[in-house]
Write a protein that holds these residues in place. Sequence first.
Motif, short mmCIF file in Angstrom:
data_model
loop_
_atom_site.label_atom_id
_atom_site.label_comp_id
_atom_site.label_asym_id
_atom_site.label_seq_id
_atom_site.Cartn_x
_atom_site.Cartn_y
_atom_site.Cartn_z
N SER A 149 0.84 -1.21 0.00
CA SER A 149 0.00 0.00 0.00
C SER A 149 0.87 1.25 0.00
N ILE A 150 0.50 2.19 -0.87
CA ILE A 150 1.15 3.51 -0.86
C ILE A 150 0.30 4.42 0.02
N ASN A 151 0.84 4.76 1.17
CA ASN A 151 0.13 5.61 2.11
C ASN A 151 0.54 7.06 1.93
N LYS A 152 0.06 7.93 2.80
CA LYS A 152 0.39 9.35 2.68
C LYS A 152 1.88 9.60 2.82
N THR A 153 2.53 8.90 3.75
CA THR A 153 3.92 9.23 4.06
C THR A 153 4.88 8.05 3.91
N ASN A 154 4.38 6.86 3.59
CA ASN A 154 5.28 5.73 3.45
C ASN A 154 4.68 4.66 2.55
N VAL A 155 5.45 3.62 2.30
CA VAL A 155 4.98 2.44 1.58
C VAL A 155 5.01 1.28 2.56
N ASP A 156 3.92 0.53 2.61
CA ASP A 156 3.75 -0.49 3.64
C ASP A 156 3.46 -1.84 2.99
N ILE A 157 4.00 -2.92 3.54
CA ILE A 157 3.73 -4.28 3.05
C ILE A 157 3.22 -5.12 4.20
N GLN A 158 2.11 -5.83 3.96
CA GLN A 158 1.57 -6.73 4.97
C GLN A 158 1.17 -8.04 4.32
N LYS A 159 1.27 -9.11 5.09
CA LYS A 159 0.80 -10.41 4.63
C LYS A 159 -0.71 -10.47 4.79
N GLY A 160 -1.38 -11.12 3.84
CA GLY A 160 -2.83 -11.26 3.90
C GLY A 160 -3.52 -10.63 2.71
N ASN A 161 -4.85 -10.70 2.68
CA ASN A 161 -5.60 -10.11 1.58
C ASN A 161 -6.02 -8.68 1.94
N PHE A 162 -6.84 -8.06 1.08
CA PHE A 162 -7.18 -6.67 1.31
C PHE A 162 -7.99 -6.48 2.59
N SER A 163 -8.99 -7.34 2.82
CA SER A 163 -9.83 -7.16 4.01
C SER A 163 -9.01 -7.25 5.29
N GLU A 164 -8.03 -8.17 5.32
CA GLU A 164 -7.16 -8.28 6.50
C GLU A 164 -6.31 -7.03 6.66
N TRP A 165 -5.79 -6.52 5.54
CA TRP A 165 -5.01 -5.28 5.61
C TRP A 165 -5.88 -4.13 6.09
N TRP A 166 -7.10 -4.03 5.60
CA TRP A 166 -7.99 -2.94 5.96
C TRP A 166 -8.34 -2.98 7.44
N GLU A 167 -8.60 -4.19 7.98
CA GLU A 167 -8.89 -4.31 9.41
C GLU A 167 -7.68 -3.88 10.23
N ASN A 168 -6.48 -4.29 9.81
CA ASN A 168 -5.26 -3.87 10.51
C ASN A 168 -5.10 -2.36 10.46
N LYS A 169 -5.39 -1.77 9.29
CA LYS A 169 -5.27 -0.31 9.16
C LYS A 169 -6.26 0.41 10.08
N LYS A 170 -7.50 -0.08 10.14
CA LYS A 170 -8.50 0.55 11.00
C LYS A 170 -8.08 0.46 12.47
N ARG A 171 -7.53 -0.72 12.87
CA ARG A 171 -7.06 -0.86 14.25
C ARG A 171 -5.93 0.12 14.56
N GLN A 172 -4.98 0.22 13.61
CA GLN A 172 -3.86 1.15 13.80
C GLN A 172 -4.36 2.60 13.85
N ASP A 173 -5.28 2.94 12.94
CA ASP A 173 -5.83 4.30 12.93
C ASP A 173 -6.54 4.62 14.24
N ASN A 174 -7.35 3.67 14.73
CA ASN A 174 -8.09 3.90 15.98
C ASN A 174 -7.15 4.03 17.16
N PHE A 175 -6.07 3.21 17.17
CA PHE A 175 -5.07 3.32 18.24
C PHE A 175 -4.42 4.71 18.19
N GLU A 176 -4.03 5.15 17.01
CA GLU A 176 -3.37 6.44 16.88
C GLU A 176 -4.29 7.59 17.27
N LEU A 177 -5.57 7.49 16.89
CA LEU A 177 -6.52 8.55 17.26
C LEU A 177 -6.69 8.62 18.77
N ALA A 178 -6.78 7.44 19.43
CA ALA A 178 -6.92 7.41 20.90
C ALA A 178 -5.64 7.93 21.56
#
Length: 492
Positions: A185-214
Amino acid sequence: MSLINVTNLTFAYDGSYDNIFENVSFQLDSDWKLGFTGRNGRGKTTFLNLLLGKYEYSGNISAHVSFEYFPFHVENKEVNTIGVIGDIAPDFPHWELLRELSLLKVDEDVLYRSFDTLSNGEQTKVLLAALFLKENSFLLIDEPTNHLDMNARQLVSDYLNSKSGFILVSHDRSFLDNCVDHILSINKTNVDIQKGNFSEWWENKKRQDNFELAENEKLRKDIKRLSDAADRTSHWSHEVEKTKNGTRNSGSKVDKGYVGHKAAKMMKRSKGIEQRQQSAIDERSKLLKNIENAESLKISQLAYHKNQLVELENVSIYYGEKMVCSDISFTIGQGERIALTGKNGSGKSSIIKLICGENLNYTGTFRKGSQLKISYVSQDTSHLQGNLTDYARDNGIDESLFKSILRKLDFARVQFEKDIASFSGGQKKKVLIAKSLCEKVHLHIWDEPLNFIDIISRMQIEELLLSYSSTILFVEHDSEFCKNIATKIVEL
């Protein structure tokens, strides 16, 4: 297995002052089935072209495999299909080609037909078969789904799932989930690689985003508390220091040594609080850099004076003597979100053209409400050119609203100064959708609006259509979008 190493990659197009990549480093395995995602304009196709050696860049890309790009450019489409394949993959074993075509459910007889007589879907499948005849290559597959209907998408997704060694650019969530095992994934400030399909990546991203917001909210409160404490302590230290040259209320002399010691102690405490405050500020600055801007969009349709806007009863449409669809019957009522589905060539675009007012030859009954206002988004973006200000004026829409919608769809302000013709395919589609959302109409008709549009923007558009009682007729082959949006499906 072979590794592809990207080290300190930096790239900007000639004449541009903003880097698309800046000191990017990561590593890929040539055996992976890699889904490639990121918002429009982030540089997905640019990165594929860098792998192919099309542009000069700083940094290093090292690989012990060659790269092949899909879709291939076919110079002469009038030759037989087998000749087109021969130009792409010379000296291929014929049995291997037949095996690939069989997996893609393509009849052998297409090989002996002129390539330009094949449907868009057949051309895509044939070129994919040719791609996988390439041995010892890492395959760069750029949006293969744009001319495929739902059934063909499922077939091609299953086909890719049986393969390995590719990067796949696609914005179709179901398609990606079925056939990839890693996400780049090409993000705003970096390029990220994760194992798994898109839905797994998206869930991980939402968890990371929620952690960062908190964490951001916690640090924000900490900074406010520490700032208030530092101000209080500094004030107390200053007040105590002032008493060194004064007298106590009783009239006795002040112990200057004691007061000085107390003031110094308070100042030391104040400095400690300031250091903790700065540390919290530094920690906070590391957060939220890759949280995507996905603000809510709005649609303000006009209310129509009747509940039923359009009616078709046993409608058949002809081009000359050729019938492109027959006996089509459905109605469009206010608040309905209707998905018009069917194989490529089944007449979906012809039905849309009829409703939009084109003078087509048809039989059956077709009724459209008087004074009905329609906003239409076409498949084609090739006509777009000029700057956004002129485009808004020429189309009679509010420029500030138009640009505000584009900002919410992840347009950087620098894009507003560029020629629309230089935009990426997804950005051009967003221009058409933003224009449509600005128009005061009773009915929106969108013909394959999501081609090239990134997944996060698709989710924004889904949320928009679900949040308002919008009336829309649309053709879209993204099965997830149709499942989430449609209140009624009309299958041709």
